[in-house]
Design a protein around this motif. Structure first.
Motif, short mmCIF file in Angstrom:
data_model
loop_
_atom_site.label_atom_id
_atom_site.label_comp_id
_atom_site.label_asym_id
_atom_site.label_seq_id
_atom_site.Cartn_x
_atom_site.Cartn_y
_atom_site.Cartn_z
N SER A 186 -4.33 6.56 -3.22
CA SER A 186 -3.63 5.37 -3.69
C SER A 186 -4.25 4.13 -3.08
N ASP A 187 -4.65 3.19 -3.92
CA ASP A 187 -5.14 1.89 -3.46
C ASP A 187 -6.21 2.01 -2.38
N LYS A 188 -7.21 2.83 -2.66
CA LYS A 188 -8.33 3.04 -1.75
C LYS A 188 -9.64 2.87 -2.52
N ARG A 189 -10.73 2.82 -1.77
CA ARG A 189 -12.04 2.91 -2.40
C ARG A 189 -12.38 4.38 -2.53
N VAL A 190 -12.64 4.83 -3.75
CA VAL A 190 -12.80 6.26 -4.01
C VAL A 190 -13.99 6.54 -4.91
N GLY A 191 -14.40 7.80 -4.88
CA GLY A 191 -15.35 8.33 -5.83
C GLY A 191 -14.65 9.39 -6.65
N LEU A 192 -14.83 9.37 -7.95
CA LEU A 192 -14.18 10.33 -8.83
C LEU A 192 -15.26 11.22 -9.46
N THR A 193 -15.14 12.51 -9.28
CA THR A 193 -16.07 13.45 -9.89
C THR A 193 -15.58 13.78 -11.30
N THR A 202 0.84 -1.20 0.00
CA THR A 202 0.00 0.00 0.00
C THR A 202 0.87 1.25 0.00
N VAL A 203 0.53 2.21 -0.85
CA VAL A 203 1.26 3.47 -0.91
C VAL A 203 0.83 4.35 0.25
N GLU A 261 2.50 7.52 1.05
CA GLU A 261 2.76 8.93 0.81
C GLU A 261 2.62 9.22 -0.67
N LYS A 262 2.44 10.49 -1.00
CA LYS A 262 2.12 10.86 -2.37
C LYS A 262 3.28 10.52 -3.31
N PRO A 263 3.05 9.62 -4.25
CA PRO A 263 4.09 9.28 -5.22
C PRO A 263 3.91 10.12 -6.48
N LYS A 264 4.80 9.92 -7.42
CA LYS A 264 4.63 10.55 -8.72
C LYS A 264 3.45 9.88 -9.43
N THR A 265 2.99 10.50 -10.50
CA THR A 265 1.86 9.93 -11.23
C THR A 265 2.17 8.51 -11.65
N THR A 266 1.26 7.59 -11.37
CA THR A 266 1.45 6.19 -11.73
C THR A 266 0.24 5.69 -12.49
N ARG A 267 0.38 4.52 -13.05
CA ARG A 267 -0.74 3.87 -13.74
C ARG A 267 -1.81 3.48 -12.73
N PHE A 268 -3.06 3.62 -13.12
CA PHE A 268 -4.12 3.17 -12.23
C PHE A 268 -5.30 2.66 -13.04
N ASN A 320 -13.02 0.48 -6.53
CA ASN A 320 -11.75 0.22 -5.84
C ASN A 320 -10.60 0.68 -6.72
N LEU A 321 -9.83 1.62 -6.23
CA LEU A 321 -8.71 2.18 -6.97
C LEU A 321 -7.48 1.30 -6.81
N HIS A 322 -6.83 1.00 -7.93
CA HIS A 322 -5.58 0.24 -7.92
C HIS A 322 -4.52 1.09 -8.61
N GLY A 323 -3.61 1.63 -7.79
CA GLY A 323 -2.65 2.60 -8.28
C GLY A 323 -2.90 3.94 -7.63
N THR A 324 -2.42 4.99 -8.26
CA THR A 324 -2.53 6.33 -7.69
C THR A 324 -3.21 7.27 -8.66
N VAL A 325 -4.16 8.06 -8.15
CA VAL A 325 -4.87 9.03 -8.98
C VAL A 325 -4.76 10.41 -8.33
N ASN A 326 -4.66 11.42 -9.16
CA ASN A 326 -4.60 12.81 -8.70
C ASN A 326 -5.73 13.61 -9.33
N VAL A 327 -6.19 14.63 -8.62
CA VAL A 327 -7.15 15.56 -9.21
C VAL A 327 -6.52 16.17 -10.46
N HIS A 328 -7.32 16.28 -11.51
CA HIS A 328 -6.94 16.83 -12.81
C HIS A 328 -6.16 15.83 -13.68
#
Length: 318
Positions: free
Chosen positions: A126-133, A48-49, A51-58, A79-87
Motif C-alpha cells: 500500500s502506497d509504496k514504490r513497487v515492482g509488479l511482475t 499511509t496504510v 495493515e492489510k486492507p480489503k481490496t481497494t482502488r489503485f 509509485n503505488l497509490h492505493g493497495t495492490v495484492n498478488v493475483h
C-alpha cells in the motif's frame, strides 16, 4: 503545464462520444456562477496504510520496466497509490492502446530506487514504490513509459449505472508534481487534458429526467450553475472544480451534508475550457487525492495542441 506548489486518449465508441457531446450542448442556457463560496484546499495528503486492507482502488504510473527473458514476462516499477495484492486483475492504460485486456499480477516486490527484480517479495503493498511482475506481458512496449497500471475499470462514456471513472488521468495527477518537467510526461498529460471528459457537480433549475437508456438527462434550456472555488493564491479568482471520478467528488464533503448526492454532469474539454476561461482556470480533484491546477495559459496551450492535432488528422484523411 504549470501548477501551484500547494496543489500538489482513450479510444471510445464514436456514436457514444457524439451522444455525450450532444447532451452537453443541448443545455442552451448556461449560468456561470459561484454556487457555493469555498476555498480550494491546499493540503490533501493521504494517510499511509499500515495493515492489510480489503481490496481497494489503485493506480501506478510506469516509470521503469524490465523484461525477464525466457518468455517469463516483465516487471514494471512505479509509485503505488492505493493497495495492490498478488493475483489482482488489472488494466494497463495508455492512449496508444485501443483496448486494455484484463491481466493478472503475478508478483509484488518493494523497490529501493529502480532495482527491479531485487526487491523484497510481498503478498500486498500500500502506497509504496513497487515492482509488479506480469507474466502476460512479454515486451516492454506493451507497458510503455508513463502508462498507468490500475484495477479501476475505465468508464468514459455515460452509462445509467456506471458513473465516469478516469483512472488514467487520476494516475497521472499523482505524479504530476514530480514528472511535469519531463517533456514526454508533459505532452502526455496535456493530450489527456484535452481528450478526456470531466465529472463536475452542478445546480439545476429543472430536475433531470430519465432517458430511454435509463440515464438521467438535463431538460433542454435548463439553467446550469457550476461549482466554483476560490483560488487560495488569489481569492478574487475563481476556479471550475472538475473530477476524475465519483470517489474524488465524494471528498467534497459539503456537497453531501444533507445525505443526498449532488447533480453532476460530464463535460468534454471544449465545454470545460469555455467555462474555465471565463474564470481563473480549473482544478482537477480539488479535494484530493492529488489536486492539479490548470491555468488559463495552460488551457490555451492545450487548445492549440488539440487544434494542431485535429488539423493533422484531417490532412491525413485526404
Amino acid at each position: 503545464m504549470g501548477i501551484f506548489d500547494k496543489f500538489s486518449k482513450k479510444s471510445t465508441d464514436k456514436e457514444k462520444k457524439e451522444e455525450t457531446e450532444k447532451e452537453v450542448s443541448e443545455n442552451k442556457v448556461i449560468d456561470i456562477k459561484n454556487a457555493k463560496s469555498e476555498d480550494a484546499p491546499a493540503d490533501t495528503a493521504d494517510k499511509t496504510v499500515t495493515e492489510k486492507p480489503k481490496t481497494t482502488r489503485f493506480t501506478l504510473v510506469v516509470d521503469c520496466i524490465k523484461e525477464l527473458g525466457d518468455d517469463k514476462g516483465v516487471i514494471v516499477g512505479g509509485n503505488l497509490h492505493g493497495t495492490v495484492n498478488v493475483h489482482d486483475k488489472i488494466f494497463i492504460l495508455h492512449p496508444m492502446f485501443k483496448e486494455s485486456p484484463v491481466i493478472e499480477i503475478d508478483g509484488i516486490e518493494l523497490l529501493e530506487k529502480d532495482s527491479l527484480g531485487q526487491g523484497e517479495k510481498v503478498e500486498f503493498a500500500s502506497d509504496k514504490r513497487v515492482g509488479l511482475t506480469i507474466s502476460a506481458i512479454k515486451e516492454k512496449n506493451k507497458a510503455p513509459k508513463y502508462s498507468v497500471v490500475t484495477n479501476i475499470i475505465p468508464q468514459l462514456t455515460p452509462h445509467p449505472k456506471k458513473p465516469l471513472d478516469n483512472p488514467f488521468l487520476l494516475g497521472l495527477t499523482y505524479e504530476y508534481p514530480y514528472l511535469i518537467k519531463d517533456r514526454m510526461f508533459a505532452d502526455l498529460f496535456t493530450f489527456t487534458v484535452f481528450s478526456t471528459g470531466y465529472l463536475t457537480p452542478v445546480e439545476l433549475d429543472k430536475q433531470p429526467v430519465a432517458a430511454e437508456n435509463g440515464a438521467m438527462r438535463i431538460p433542454q434550456n435548463s439553467r446550469v450553475g457550476f461549482k466554483l472555488l476560490s483560488n487560495p493564491e488569489q481569492k478574487e479568482e475563481k476556479l471550475l472544480a472538475v473530477f476524475t471520478d465519483f470517489a474524488a467528488l465524494g471528498r467534497w464533503k459539503s456537497l453531501f451534508e444533507d445525505g443526498k448526492s449532488p447533480n453532476s454532469i460530464i463535460l468534454n474539454f471544449d465545454k470545460c475550457a469555455e467555462i474555465a476561461l471565463q474564470n481563473g482556470g480549473y482544478i482537477i480533484n480539488p479535494f484530493g487525492p492529488a489536486p492539479v491546477y490548470v491555468s488559463k495559459h495552460n488551457i490555451e496551450y492545450a487548445q492549440k495542441m488539440k487544434s494542431d492535432m485535429d488539423k493533422k488528422i484531417a490532412q491525413d484523411k485526404k
